[in-house]
Design a protein around this motif. Structure first.
Motif, PDB file in Angstrom:
ATOM      1  N   SER A 247       1.066  -1.305   0.412  1.00 33.59           N
ATOM      2  CA  SER A 247      -0.282  -0.182  -0.111  1.00 33.59           C
ATOM      3  C   SER A 247       0.941   1.327   0.284  1.00 33.59           C
ATOM      4  O   SER A 247       1.524   1.558   0.797  1.00 33.59           O
ATOM      5  CB  SER A 247      -0.990  -0.038   1.514  1.00 33.59           C
ATOM      6  OG  SER A 247      -1.710   1.025   1.239  1.00 33.59           O
TER       7      SER A 247
ATOM      8  N   GLY B 261       1.737   7.919 -11.795  1.00 33.61           N
ATOM      9  CA  GLY B 261       0.338   6.821 -11.702  1.00 33.61           C
ATOM     10  C   GLY B 261       0.610   6.076 -11.830  1.00 33.61           C
ATOM     11  O   GLY B 261       1.745   5.417 -11.885  1.00 33.61           O
ATOM     12  N   PRO B 262      -0.061   4.627 -11.003  1.00 32.17           N
ATOM     13  CA  PRO B 262      -0.032   3.864 -10.671  1.00 32.17           C
ATOM     14  C   PRO B 262       0.545   2.513 -12.021  1.00 32.17           C
ATOM     15  O   PRO B 262       1.181   1.869 -11.540  1.00 32.17           O
ATOM     16  CB  PRO B 262      -1.583   2.977 -10.273  1.00 32.17           C
ATOM     17  CG  PRO B 262      -2.482   4.358 -10.402  1.00 32.17           C
ATOM     18  CD  PRO B 262      -1.730   5.316 -10.674  1.00 32.17           C
TER      19      PRO B 262
ATOM     20  N   LEU C 185       1.180   8.617  -3.583  1.00 31.36           N
ATOM     21  CA  LEU C 185       1.701   7.707  -4.792  1.00 31.36           C
ATOM     22  C   LEU C 185       2.459   9.128  -5.137  1.00 31.36           C
ATOM     23  O   LEU C 185       3.621   9.243  -6.142  1.00 31.36           O
ATOM     24  CB  LEU C 185       0.991   7.857  -5.796  1.00 31.36           C
ATOM     25  CG  LEU C 185       1.670   6.998  -6.824  1.00 31.36           C
ATOM     26  CD1 LEU C 185       3.375   6.063  -6.429  1.00 31.36           C
ATOM     27  CD2 LEU C 185       0.644   6.607  -8.068  1.00 31.36           C
TER      28      LEU C 185
ATOM     29  N   HIS D  36      -5.922   5.851  -1.453  1.00 29.30           N
ATOM     30  CA  HIS D  36      -3.950   5.546  -1.547  1.00 29.30           C
ATOM     31  C   HIS D  36      -4.052   4.265  -3.104  1.00 29.30           C
ATOM     32  O   HIS D  36      -4.559   4.242  -3.983  1.00 29.30           O
ATOM     33  CB  HIS D  36      -3.980   4.800  -0.205  1.00 29.30           C
ATOM     34  CG  HIS D  36      -4.159   3.247  -0.640  1.00 29.30           C
ATOM     35  ND1 HIS D  36      -5.620   3.072   0.086  1.00 29.30           N
ATOM     36  CD2 HIS D  36      -4.331   1.721  -0.412  1.00 29.30           C
ATOM     37  CE1 HIS D  36      -6.680   2.186   0.440  1.00 29.30           C
ATOM     38  NE2 HIS D  36      -5.537   1.137  -0.086  1.00 29.30           N
ATOM     39  N   THR D  37      -2.579   4.213  -3.239  1.00 31.21           N
ATOM     40  CA  THR D  37      -2.667   3.045  -4.163  1.00 31.21           C
ATOM     41  C   THR D  37      -1.859   1.568  -3.780  1.00 31.21           C
ATOM     42  O   THR D  37      -1.443   1.533  -3.145  1.00 31.21           O
ATOM     43  CB  THR D  37      -1.502   3.585  -5.189  1.00 31.21           C
ATOM     44  OG1 THR D  37      -1.437   4.825  -5.541  1.00 31.21           O
ATOM     45  CG2 THR D  37      -1.611   2.627  -6.280  1.00 31.21           C
ATOM     46  N   GLU D  38      -3.043   0.365  -4.074  1.00 38.36           N
ATOM     47  CA  GLU D  38      -1.764  -0.690  -4.089  1.00 38.36           C
ATOM     48  C   GLU D  38      -1.657  -1.102  -5.155  1.00 38.36           C
ATOM     49  O   GLU D  38      -1.703  -0.846  -6.626  1.00 38.36           O
ATOM     50  CB  GLU D  38      -3.884  -1.712  -3.754  1.00 38.36           C
ATOM     51  CG  GLU D  38      -4.567  -1.041  -2.770  1.00 38.36           C
ATOM     52  CD  GLU D  38      -5.506  -2.011  -2.325  1.00 38.36           C
ATOM     53  OE1 GLU D  38      -5.942  -2.758  -3.648  1.00 38.36           O
ATOM     54  OE2 GLU D  38      -6.484  -1.493  -1.536  1.00 38.36           O
TER      55      GLU D  38
ATOM     56  N   ALA E  32      -0.253  -1.973 -10.500  1.00 33.24           N
ATOM     57  CA  ALA E  32      -0.764  -0.689  -9.033  1.00 33.24           C
ATOM     58  C   ALA E  32      -2.340  -0.728  -9.857  1.00 33.24           C
ATOM     59  O   ALA E  32      -2.261   0.086 -10.633  1.00 33.24           O
ATOM     60  CB  ALA E  32       0.252  -0.295  -8.792  1.00 33.24           C
ATOM     61  N   ARG E  33      -3.185   0.103  -9.009  1.00 34.38           N
ATOM     62  CA  ARG E  33      -4.236   0.742  -8.688  1.00 34.38           C
ATOM     63  C   ARG E  33      -4.594   1.936  -7.591  1.00 34.38           C
ATOM     64  O   ARG E  33      -4.011   1.830  -6.550  1.00 34.38           O
ATOM     65  CB  ARG E  33      -5.383  -0.812  -9.305  1.00 34.38           C
ATOM     66  CG  ARG E  33      -5.271  -1.083  -7.498  1.00 34.38           C
ATOM     67  CD  ARG E  33      -5.519  -2.345  -8.262  1.00 34.38           C
ATOM     68  NE  ARG E  33      -5.670  -3.283  -7.290  1.00 34.38           N
ATOM     69  CZ  ARG E  33      -5.024  -4.000  -6.540  1.00 34.38           C
ATOM     70  NH1 ARG E  33      -3.564  -4.194  -7.725  1.00 34.38           N
ATOM     71  NH2 ARG E  33      -4.635  -4.918  -5.893  1.00 34.38           N
ATOM     72  N   VAL E  34      -5.412   2.758  -8.415  1.00 34.17           N
ATOM     73  CA  VAL E  34      -6.281   3.266  -7.101  1.00 34.17           C
ATOM     74  C   VAL E  34      -7.089   2.932  -6.568  1.00 34.17           C
ATOM     75  O   VAL E  34      -7.955   2.045  -6.926  1.00 34.17           O
ATOM     76  CB  VAL E  34      -6.418   4.361  -7.441  1.00 34.17           C
ATOM     77  CG1 VAL E  34      -6.925   5.842  -6.982  1.00 34.17           C
ATOM     78  CG2 VAL E  34      -4.872   5.423  -8.320  1.00 34.17           C
TER      79      VAL E  34
END
Length: 116
Positions: free
Chosen positions: A10, A30-31, A14, A82-84, A76-78
């Motif tokens: 997590s 970005g992710p 970002l 937060h970003t995972e 990765a994704r929002v």
């Protein structure tokens, strides 16, 4: 190589996730950029070699730190605020930790790790 692991991370913010050395730090937007940078850091020696060249005695750096996993995958994704990020690799956590710290500093948190 080691046991293939699935790491779940997590990243709280970002936009401000940067490593301590600008020349080595993640600079994406970005992710998807983060996942690409992490995947490249695990698959190739590019990041390691740039870091090693900055050391006072580059030839004395432990060569085991250059270990790579050409099959590593990152995504990765929002999620909420937060970003995972998921990382699947057979690299040990010590290598993963060093490379994440170079890329995004202390901005990440390991949420879980399982056998892949």
């Amino acid at each position: 190589m080691g046991i293939r692991s699935h790491y779940y991370f997590s990243i709280a913010d970002l936009a401000h996730a940067r490593g301590p050395v600008p020349a080595l730090s993640y600079d994406g937007a970005g992710p998807n950029d983060l996942a690409a940078a992490v995947q490249n850091a695990m698959r190739t020696t590019d990041l390691f070699e740039r870091w090693r060249a900055m050391q006072e005695e580059p030839d004395e750096v432990d060569p085991s730190l250059a270990t790579v996993d050409p099959q590593a995958t990152a995504s990765a994704r929002v999620s909420d605020l937060h970003t995972e990020m998921d990382l699947i690799t057979d690299l040990p956590m010590s290598i993963v930790r060093q490379r994440l710290n170079l890329l995004i500093g202390a901005s990440w948190q390991l949420r879980d790790m399982r056998k892949a």
